[in-house]
Design a protein around this motif. Sequence first.
Motif, PDB file in Angstrom:
ATOM      1  N   GLY A 237       0.781  -1.369  -0.160  1.00 46.38           N
ATOM      2  CA  GLY A 237      -0.070   0.169  -0.063  1.00 46.38           C
ATOM      3  C   GLY A 237       0.725   1.093  -0.036  1.00 46.38           C
ATOM      4  O   GLY A 237       2.258   1.183  -0.170  1.00 46.38           O
ATOM      5  N   PRO A 238       0.238   2.566   0.428  1.00 48.04           N
ATOM      6  CA  PRO A 238       0.996   3.644   0.289  1.00 48.04           C
ATOM      7  C   PRO A 238       2.054   3.512   1.309  1.00 48.04           C
ATOM      8  O   PRO A 238       1.998   2.778   2.576  1.00 48.04           O
ATOM      9  N   SER A 239       3.195   4.318   1.124  1.00 45.85           N
ATOM     10  CA  SER A 239       4.463   4.412   2.148  1.00 45.85           C
ATOM     11  C   SER A 239       3.952   5.117   3.260  1.00 45.85           C
ATOM     12  O   SER A 239       2.959   5.893   3.296  1.00 45.85           O
ATOM     13  N   GLU A 240       4.406   4.400   4.372  1.00 47.95           N
ATOM     14  CA  GLU A 240       4.198   5.042   5.783  1.00 47.95           C
ATOM     15  C   GLU A 240       5.437   5.483   6.603  1.00 47.95           C
ATOM     16  O   GLU A 240       6.397   4.753   6.524  1.00 47.95           O
ATOM     17  N   PRO A 373       6.629  -4.362   4.326  1.00 49.64           N
ATOM     18  CA  PRO A 373       5.270  -4.756   4.415  1.00 49.64           C
ATOM     19  C   PRO A 373       4.478  -3.163   5.136  1.00 49.64           C
ATOM     20  O   PRO A 373       5.052  -2.280   5.980  1.00 49.64           O
ATOM     21  N   THR A 374       3.446  -2.965   4.261  1.00 52.10           N
ATOM     22  CA  THR A 374       2.720  -1.583   4.807  1.00 52.10           C
ATOM     23  C   THR A 374       1.133  -2.168   5.229  1.00 52.10           C
ATOM     24  O   THR A 374       0.934  -3.360   5.437  1.00 52.10           O
ATOM     25  N   SER A 375       0.615  -1.053   5.570  1.00 48.49           N
ATOM     26  CA  SER A 375      -0.771  -1.238   5.933  1.00 48.49           C
ATOM     27  C   SER A 375      -0.988  -2.357   6.878  1.00 48.49           C
ATOM     28  O   SER A 375      -1.800  -2.943   7.094  1.00 48.49           O
ATOM     29  N   ALA A 376      -0.317  -2.260   8.159  1.00 49.65           N
ATOM     30  CA  ALA A 376      -0.324  -3.092   9.308  1.00 49.65           C
ATOM     31  C   ALA A 376      -0.007  -4.396   9.132  1.00 49.65           C
ATOM     32  O   ALA A 376      -0.151  -5.289   9.682  1.00 49.65           O
ATOM     33  N   THR A 377       0.428  -4.908   7.859  1.00 48.91           N
ATOM     34  CA  THR A 377       0.869  -6.284   7.707  1.00 48.91           C
ATOM     35  C   THR A 377       2.032  -6.677   8.269  1.00 48.91           C
ATOM     36  O   THR A 377       2.403  -7.886   8.193  1.00 48.91           O
TER      37      THR A 377
END
Length: 434
Positions: A237-240, A373-377
């Motif tokens: 997903g989008p960068s965090e 990993p993004t989006s809490a993955t």
Amino acid sequence: MKTNRLNTADADFDTRLAALTAWSEERDAEVAQRVRDIIAQVRQRGDAAVVEYTNRFDQRDVADISELELTREQLDAALARIPAAQREALEAAAERVRDYHTRQRQESWDYQDADGTLLGQQITALDRAGIYVPGGKAAYPSSVLMNAIPARVAGVGEIIMMSPSPGGVLNDTVLAAAAIAGVDRLFTIGGAQAVAALAWGTAGIPAVDKVVGPGNIYVAEAKRQVFGKVGIDMIAGPSEILVICDGKTDPDWIAMDLFSQAEHDEEAQAILVSPDAAFLDRVADSMEALAVTLERETIIRTAMADRGALIQCRDLDEAVDLANRIASEHLELSVQEPLAMARRIRHAGAIFLGRHTPEALGDYCAGPNHVLPTSATARFSSPLGVYDFQKRSSLIGCSPQGADRLSYIAGPLARSEGLTAHARSAEMRRADKD
């Protein structure tokens, strides 16, 4: 600068945080169908479909798939052509990435029971891997290094790289990175057609065992749809970025660290957590002053307004709890004792320790992989690594004594499941059957 201000002491904090961090990559029905159609055409018509889609989407004018493949001589020429400073930076980054990933390489192992039965695990590399590197508006030579070098270290037999070149424009730095990283074949193809070609193969493009690397929504959807035919690394997903700060770091540093992710795109997320309310105000002032100095100011302002946040917490212990709850892609611990805090972090893609470790160094040259990993993955997955390009096969080799002994375990278990052939297969190896 407009951004979200939250306080963990507020009654509605949990609701606001959940809304802020929620990001579901909902499958747009139209995108999913277009990707499905592209994949079907590539499977049916092979190279002709790939050429057709590349001409249409990338404004190319080629007649044959061979025109979309670059030679090793072209990659080497690009390496020689780029400025010396860029070449030296690429080579230094590649060396650091290679050194780090070499330590991840797993080796085969085995042992023997007392009766001579051999048990173990055999490690083998993938035969062929496909790496996708975005092209077009931006060039990402760092992504070439981060995807290709772990595959090379793992011992992958052949690395096939896909990178679009809209209008036929080639980026020398990307090509140079491919030469340094040891890419075997490079096709200037992008989008869902590139992923489909890697998954099923065509006359001119070999099928691979796994597809890795970032891409736009069409690439992500294509990876989702080909999973099972080939392996994939992740759907990103989008960068965090999440920064925990005790209030003692230069606020300009923290503001720019937040911007380093917000500038990726409008959906990127940058969050600062601190127990020091006055420090949050100083960072807000720094953000306003520094944003106007950046080329991507508009993107940054949109990202910070929509998904960014400055969060005041009770103390650093609560900040750690928030970090584990959010499970961010990048986590900066800008505190006095960062390693001690890191030991309490359970969920994060990469952890950056201390005031002098900006996330940007990890993107390019620190050594660890920037595919995260993004989006809490991060709750259940890990950074891309050598282990993604290696497979494990179990080894079982029973001695006569071992077969006899294990048959008295396997037999009753198999019969309890109603699988008589299993039981008899094991029992036929008993010593008293000779």
